[in-house]
Design an enzyme around this catalytic site. Structure first.
Site, PDB file in Angstrom:
ATOM      1  N   PHE A 120      42.321  37.800  44.164  1.00 54.91           N
ATOM      2  CA  PHE A 120      42.391  38.285  42.783  1.00 54.91           C
ATOM      3  C   PHE A 120      42.286  39.814  42.765  1.00 54.91           C
ATOM      4  O   PHE A 120      41.530  40.391  43.535  1.00 54.91           O
ATOM      5  CB  PHE A 120      41.242  37.648  41.991  1.00 54.91           C
ATOM      6  N   ASP A 197      34.269  33.925  46.156  1.00 56.48           N
ATOM      7  CA  ASP A 197      34.558  34.040  44.725  1.00 56.48           C
ATOM      8  C   ASP A 197      34.888  32.627  44.224  1.00 56.48           C
ATOM      9  O   ASP A 197      35.884  32.031  44.642  1.00 56.48           O
ATOM     10  CB  ASP A 197      35.732  35.005  44.504  1.00 56.48           C
ATOM     11  N   TYR A 222      33.469  31.673  31.996  1.00 55.73           N
ATOM     12  CA  TYR A 222      34.334  31.472  30.819  1.00 55.73           C
ATOM     13  C   TYR A 222      35.590  30.661  31.138  1.00 55.73           C
ATOM     14  O   TYR A 222      36.414  30.436  30.273  1.00 55.73           O
ATOM     15  CB  TYR A 222      34.720  32.815  30.181  1.00 55.73           C
ATOM     16  N   LYS A 223      35.739  30.241  32.403  1.00 54.26           N
ATOM     17  CA  LYS A 223      36.902  29.433  32.784  1.00 54.26           C
ATOM     18  C   LYS A 223      36.517  27.958  32.652  1.00 54.26           C
ATOM     19  O   LYS A 223      36.374  27.473  31.535  1.00 54.26           O
ATOM     20  CB  LYS A 223      37.372  29.850  34.171  1.00 54.26           C
ATOM     21  N   ARG A 371      51.821  28.916  35.398  1.00 53.98           N
ATOM     22  CA  ARG A 371      50.567  28.336  35.894  1.00 53.98           C
ATOM     23  C   ARG A 371      50.003  27.357  34.872  1.00 53.98           C
ATOM     24  O   ARG A 371      49.750  27.723  33.729  1.00 53.98           O
ATOM     25  CB  ARG A 371      49.572  29.455  36.191  1.00 53.98           C
TER      26      ARG A 371
HETATM   27  C1  LIG Z   1      38.983  35.354  36.554  1.00 55.83           C
HETATM   28  C2  LIG Z   1      38.633  35.922  37.874  1.00 55.83           C
HETATM   29  C3  LIG Z   1      37.854  37.086  37.978  1.00 55.83           C
HETATM   30  C4  LIG Z   1      37.470  37.826  36.730  1.00 55.83           C
HETATM   31  O1  LIG Z   1      36.519  38.817  36.876  1.00 55.83           O
HETATM   32  P1  LIG Z   1      35.924  39.485  35.550  1.00 55.83           P
HETATM   33  O2  LIG Z   1      34.991  40.503  36.017  1.00 55.83           O
HETATM   34  O3  LIG Z   1      35.305  38.387  34.746  1.00 55.83           O
HETATM   35  O4  LIG Z   1      37.066  40.053  34.767  1.00 55.83           O
HETATM   36  C5  LIG Z   1      37.504  37.515  39.248  1.00 55.83           C
HETATM   37  N1  LIG Z   1      37.907  36.839  40.359  1.00 55.83           N
HETATM   38  C6  LIG Z   1      38.669  35.715  40.273  1.00 55.83           C
HETATM   39  C7  LIG Z   1      39.086  34.995  41.511  1.00 55.83           C
HETATM   40  C8  LIG Z   1      39.066  35.237  39.032  1.00 55.83           C
HETATM   41  O5  LIG Z   1      39.828  34.146  38.946  1.00 55.83           O
END
Ligand SMILES: *Cc1c(COP(=O)(O)O)cnc(C)c1O
Length: 399
Positions: A120, A197, A222-223, A371
């Site tokens: 990411f 992560d 939040y996911k 997706r």
């Molecule tokens: C959604 C996501 C993030 C988001 O990070 P934020 O700090 O909440 O914006 C980070 N890593 C992965 C793999 C994600 O899917």
């Protein structure tokens, strides 16, 4: 309702979510989970009774401990972690920074952070910033964007120079489900720490962080945890590292006695040392409702539904979309696949825009990926049918 919905032991959970009774097809629960119906009243009660009623006393009565008590709840329900190793706070990005810095400081003399090019963006950007800040080198792993980091790829990348390995458990693009115990072992054999992560797995794929020997982990709430837009993230630090690791944002909430307000910083014992400032209590409320729901459904049942949904989406895509040139860009083996499915086609950017107009809400991810995020407790098989039928219609109309 399809036969698959009728046979789904978790089908009744859908009614607990706001908006799930509407015709809209939601394929983005992996980016922003739907709110639960009980969350609105919970938020209202919090304003009236706790914030409005207890006022500043709320901190001593409950709020001050909430980052750790919810951390323990996360540990029990979704992380496979014994109490005292997880806490909620900040954003995933900030927690990535804190834990990457903590990890490289704990491996002095080692010069490399290993990370894959398809991780990411925020993970890659934070790693690059830390490499620059600390005079380290990034060792990039090139991955197949329809798959992810394998044992072979990681083995070839780590060495006695590796301080830290950063991997996503479920790849945000392909949904590749990494083998956590195996990759963790490979990193440990090289003497490195690993930071996982969990943003795209937590709440949909069962985790056994303690049993798998994981060092460090971060994730979103939040996911698949439905904590609401911008809800604070969580971190995990294995018990064996708690005394040794320290983090760079030395705030009063992570200090040994915040209300001593002493002249200098000394880190608290235990997981509280990874906190920095005043916790975002309001942001932690919705997440508690989803954790309770997952606990009542059982995470293994949630995963079984997730596998059934993604398998079904692939089956329908093969049947309905393959002859239009759509290619499944996620692993076909459910054991290597997380909770979403990516479908590639050169027109998917345009297709996604047209779908949003039709109240079918997937995400678009480069290159050419549609997706489908299938949040197990709030997505139905009927939604998969209706959503993919719309993809077919839009592709026909664009052709
Ligand atoms: C959604 C996501 C993030 C988001 O990070 P934020 O700090 O909440 O914006 C980070 N890593 C992965 C793999 C994600 O899917």
């Amino acid at each position: 309702m399809t036969d698959l919905d009728r046979g789904d032991p978790l089908a009744s959970y859908r009614d607990r979510f706001v908006g799930a009774d509407q015709p809209l097809v939601y394929f983005d629960g992996n980016s922003l989970g739907r709110p639960l119906r009980v969350t609105g009243p919970r938020l209202a009660r919090f304003v009236e009774e706790e914030w409005g009623g207890r006022l500043i006393r709320g901190w001593d009565e409950r709020w001050f401990d909430l980052p750790r008590t919810i951390g323990d709840d996360l540990g029990r329900v979704v992380l496979g972690a014994a109490p005292g190793q997880a806490a909620v706070g900040d954003s995933t990005t900030v927690l990535l920074y804190k834990l990457m810095r903590a990890a490289v400081a704990a491996r002095p003399g080692r010069t490399e952070i290993v990370i894959d090019r398809d991780n990411f963006p925020t993970d890659r950007y934070v790693a690059a910033g830390i490499a620059e800040e600390c005079g380290l080198t990034l060792r990039w792993i090139d991955v197949d964007t329809s798959a992810g980091v394998t044992a072979e790829l990681l083995s070839a990348a780590v060495s006695e120079q590796t301080a830290l390995v950063v991997v996503s458990h479920v790849a945000y693009r392909s949904a590749w489900l990494a083998d956590v115990p195996e990759l963790t072992r490979i990193a440990h054999d090289a003497g490195a720490l690993v930071l996982w992560d969990l943003c795209h797995s937590v709440g949909s794929v069962p985790l056994e962080l303690d049993a798998w020997g994981v060092d460090l982990a971060v994730g979103c709430t939040y996911k698949y945890l439905n904590g609401g837009p911008g809800a604070p993230a969580f971190l995990y630090v294995a018990e064996r590292h708690l005394a040794e690791l320290t983090q760079p944002i030395q705030g009063w909430m992570g200090a040994v006695d915040p209300f001593l307000m002493g002249p200098s910083y000394a880190p608290a014992e235990g997981i509280r040392r990874f906190l920095s400032g005043t916790p975002a209590i309001v942001g932690m409320l919705a997440l508690q409702d989803m954790l309770a729901l997952i606990e009542s459904a059982g995470l293994d049942a949630v995963r079984a539904k997730s596998v059934a949904l993604t398998s079904y989406a692939i089956e329908v895509a093969d049947r309905l979309l393959a002859d239009a040139g759509v290619v499944v860009a996620s692993p076909r083996d459910p054991a290597r696949r997380g909770g979403h499915v990516t479908l590639n086609h050169p027109l998917m950017r345009e297709v996604t825009a047209a779908l949003w107009e039709r109240d079918v809400i997937p995400d678009y991810r480069d290159p050419h990926g549609l997706r489908l995020g299938l949040s197990p407790l709030s997505t139905s098989f009927d939604e998969v049918d209706r959503g993919l039928a719309e993809v077919r219609e839009v592709l026909n109309s664009l052709a």
